[in-house]
Write a protein that holds these residues in place. Structure first.
Motif, PDB file in Angstrom:
ATOM      1  N   TRP A 157       0.806  -1.244   0.232  1.00  0.00           N
ATOM      2  CA  TRP A 157       0.063   0.291   0.380  1.00  0.00           C
ATOM      3  C   TRP A 157       0.974   1.105  -0.517  1.00  0.00           C
ATOM      4  N   LEU A 158       2.028   1.296   0.631  1.00  0.00           N
ATOM      5  CA  LEU A 158       2.608   2.095   1.132  1.00  0.00           C
ATOM      6  C   LEU A 158       3.557   2.413  -0.415  1.00  0.00           C
ATOM      7  N   LYS A 159       3.754   0.880  -0.669  1.00  0.00           N
ATOM      8  CA  LYS A 159       4.972   0.940  -2.012  1.00  0.00           C
ATOM      9  C   LYS A 159       6.328   1.075  -1.725  1.00  0.00           C
ATOM     10  N   ARG A 196      -6.492   2.853   4.974  1.00  0.00           N
ATOM     11  CA  ARG A 196      -6.315   2.609   3.770  1.00  0.00           C
ATOM     12  C   ARG A 196      -8.188   2.312   2.844  1.00  0.00           C
ATOM     13  N   GLU A 197      -9.246   1.653   4.131  1.00  0.00           N
ATOM     14  CA  GLU A 197     -10.215   2.049   3.551  1.00  0.00           C
ATOM     15  C   GLU A 197     -11.081   3.295   3.778  1.00  0.00           C
ATOM     16  N   LEU A 198     -10.363   3.875   4.888  1.00  0.00           N
ATOM     17  CA  LEU A 198     -10.979   5.451   4.693  1.00  0.00           C
ATOM     18  C   LEU A 198     -10.345   6.601   3.159  1.00  0.00           C
ATOM     19  N   ASN A 204      -4.018  10.993  -0.420  1.00  0.00           N
ATOM     20  CA  ASN A 204      -4.999  11.028   0.579  1.00  0.00           C
ATOM     21  C   ASN A 204      -4.831  11.113   2.181  1.00  0.00           C
ATOM     22  N   PHE A 205      -4.367  10.191   2.953  1.00  0.00           N
ATOM     23  CA  PHE A 205      -3.678   9.828   4.283  1.00  0.00           C
ATOM     24  C   PHE A 205      -2.532  11.322   4.490  1.00  0.00           C
ATOM     25  N   PHE A 206      -1.758  11.004   3.802  1.00  0.00           N
ATOM     26  CA  PHE A 206      -0.468  11.816   4.135  1.00  0.00           C
ATOM     27  C   PHE A 206      -0.893  13.250   3.589  1.00  0.00           C
ATOM     28  N   GLN A 207      -1.673  13.336   2.506  1.00  0.00           N
ATOM     29  CA  GLN A 207      -1.516  14.808   2.539  1.00  0.00           C
ATOM     30  C   GLN A 207      -2.593  16.095   3.929  1.00  0.00           C
ATOM     31  N   ASN A 208      -2.704  15.496   4.766  1.00  0.00           N
ATOM     32  CA  ASN A 208      -3.532  15.962   5.849  1.00  0.00           C
ATOM     33  C   ASN A 208      -2.712  15.815   6.710  1.00  0.00           C
ATOM     34  N   ALA A 209      -1.997  14.529   7.005  1.00  0.00           N
ATOM     35  CA  ALA A 209      -1.340  13.672   8.217  1.00  0.00           C
ATOM     36  C   ALA A 209      -0.431  13.077   8.250  1.00  0.00           C
ATOM     37  N   TYR A 210       0.078  12.813   9.557  1.00  0.00           N
ATOM     38  CA  TYR A 210       1.693  12.315   9.329  1.00  0.00           C
ATOM     39  C   TYR A 210       1.818  11.401  10.038  1.00  0.00           C
ATOM     40  N   MET A 211       2.353  10.089  10.040  1.00  0.00           N
ATOM     41  CA  MET A 211       2.340   8.929  11.840  1.00  0.00           C
ATOM     42  C   MET A 211       3.325   8.893  11.610  1.00  0.00           C
ATOM     43  N   HIS A 212       3.862   8.415  12.989  1.00  0.00           N
ATOM     44  CA  HIS A 212       5.220   9.080  13.731  1.00  0.00           C
ATOM     45  C   HIS A 212       5.403   7.747  14.863  1.00  0.00           C
ATOM     46  N   ASN A 316     -12.620   9.383   1.951  1.00  0.00           N
ATOM     47  CA  ASN A 316     -11.755   9.520   0.088  1.00  0.00           C
ATOM     48  C   ASN A 316     -12.902  10.273  -0.456  1.00  0.00           C
ATOM     49  N   ALA A 317     -13.778  10.864  -0.518  1.00  0.00           N
ATOM     50  CA  ALA A 317     -14.625  11.715  -1.278  1.00  0.00           C
ATOM     51  C   ALA A 317     -15.007  12.918  -0.415  1.00  0.00           C
ATOM     52  N   SER A 318     -14.505  12.955   0.110  1.00  0.00           N
ATOM     53  CA  SER A 318     -14.437  14.768   0.382  1.00  0.00           C
ATOM     54  C   SER A 318     -12.654  15.144   0.881  1.00  0.00           C
TER      55      SER A 318
END
Length: 322
Positions: A157-159, A196-198, A204-212, A316-318
């Motif tokens: 998923w993250l490639k 991944r589901e959302l 799309n996840f990393f557009q607004n967030a980051y995991m640390h 994903n839609a918004s």
């Protein structure tokens, strides 16, 4: 072309030029602010933005200049985050931990290549939300160098994939074999599967967030059990990790920190208070399969994000409308 059309075309060009200048000014202001906040030395802002302020002859050149500016900032942010993490690792090397801790893994060192891939690929701008975990799990980040880095999610998923080395001292029951590992980090699988589901795709996840992760080290006793440092070592560890978290929050201009689990939330609260930061700190239940009542963690997590009014940043839609 009529006089009216020529006037309008000229006006449009002037408007575009003003927007570009305003955008370029924001670029310089943001990089200057980063430098001031983090007391970064030996960083020549003019060098990073020299091509931004120079006159450009046409629209295509202006677009190229803007793209170059964005690329420059992206590289600056990801490189600076890696530098903050490196500074933390150096500090942690000087800590004397109790004898009960017999094994210490630091994937930021032996999995530095894949970790850097993660940072350069997904930490390229400001982030409204920062998710903070505790420290590396044995079958996740300890194998891949990615926070909550369950192997299949990281690779498929993250490639992200690549060579992974080994810690200097390795427990026979916690061998690091990188992406060849067949064990699954259930916590990481649950967490990344949720997004991944959302979100549909990682961008799309990393557009607004980051995991640390709050701490880059995994601690084990002689039986390969996870262990939490105590005493003076714990105090020094917390101070160093708090400082690093403060720097990262400032670098990414984070507005909301979400601790994944109570421990991470508590450390985030302390760091935010210590740094005098105007940042909200929230908590998301840890996805550990060992926690009581965690069988339906996915739905629990979505309900919690909805209660915090954060689902809109991952739907994903918004996402594009946020």
């Amino acid at each position: 072309m009529s006089h009216a059309k020529r006037t309008r075309a000229k006006s449009d060009d002037l408007s575009s030029e003003k927007k570009l200048k305003r955008s370029n000014s924001n670029v310089v202001d943001y990089m200057t602010q980063i430098q001031t906040n983090l007391r970064i030395k030996n960083v020549d802002i003019k060098e990073h933005t020299s091509t931004i302020s120079e006159p450009v002859p046409d629209k295509k050149a202006k677009e190229d200049t803007s793209e170059h500016a964005i690329s420059t900032i992206s590289t600056f942010i990801s490189d600076r985050l890696l530098s903050i993490e490196q500074e933390l690792c150096i500090k942690l090397q000087d800590i004397t931990f109790p004898p009960s801790i017999q094994y210490i893994y630091n994937p930021l060192e032996y999995a530095s290549e894949t970790h850097a891939m993660y940072v350069h690929k997904y930490c390229t701008g400001i982030k409204k939300i920062l998710f903070v975990g505790m420290n590396p799990g044995p079958w996740g980040m300890s194998q891949t160098g990615v926070p909550f880095g369950e192997i299949n999610m990281v690779r498929d998923w993250l490639k992200i994939s690549g060579p992974v080395g080994k810690p200097s001292k390795e427990h026979p029951d916690r061998k690091v074999i990188g992406f060849q590992c067949t064990r699954s980090e259930v916590s990481g699988l649950r967490l990344w599967s949720l997004f991944r589901e959302l979100c549909g795709n990682p961008e799309n996840f990393f557009q607004n967030a980051y995991m640390h992760n709050y701490c880059p080290l995994a601690f084990m006793d002689g039986k390969a059990r996870n262990i939490t440092p105590a005493g003076d070592g714990q105090k020094i560890l917390h101070e160093a990790c708090d400082k690093s978290l403060i720097d990262i929050i400032q670098l990414l201009k984070v507005e909301i920190v979400i601790g994944i689990g109570n421990y991470a939330e508590k450390r985030a609260q302390t760091a935010v208070q210590t740094g005098g930061l105007s940042v909200q700190v929230m908590v998301l239940r840890h996805p550990s399969p060992r926690a009581v009542g965690n069988q339906n963690w996915n739905e629990i997590a979505k309900q919690r994000l909805n209660e915090l009014e954060l689902l809109k940043y991952f739907d994903n839609a918004s996402i594009t409308a946020v």
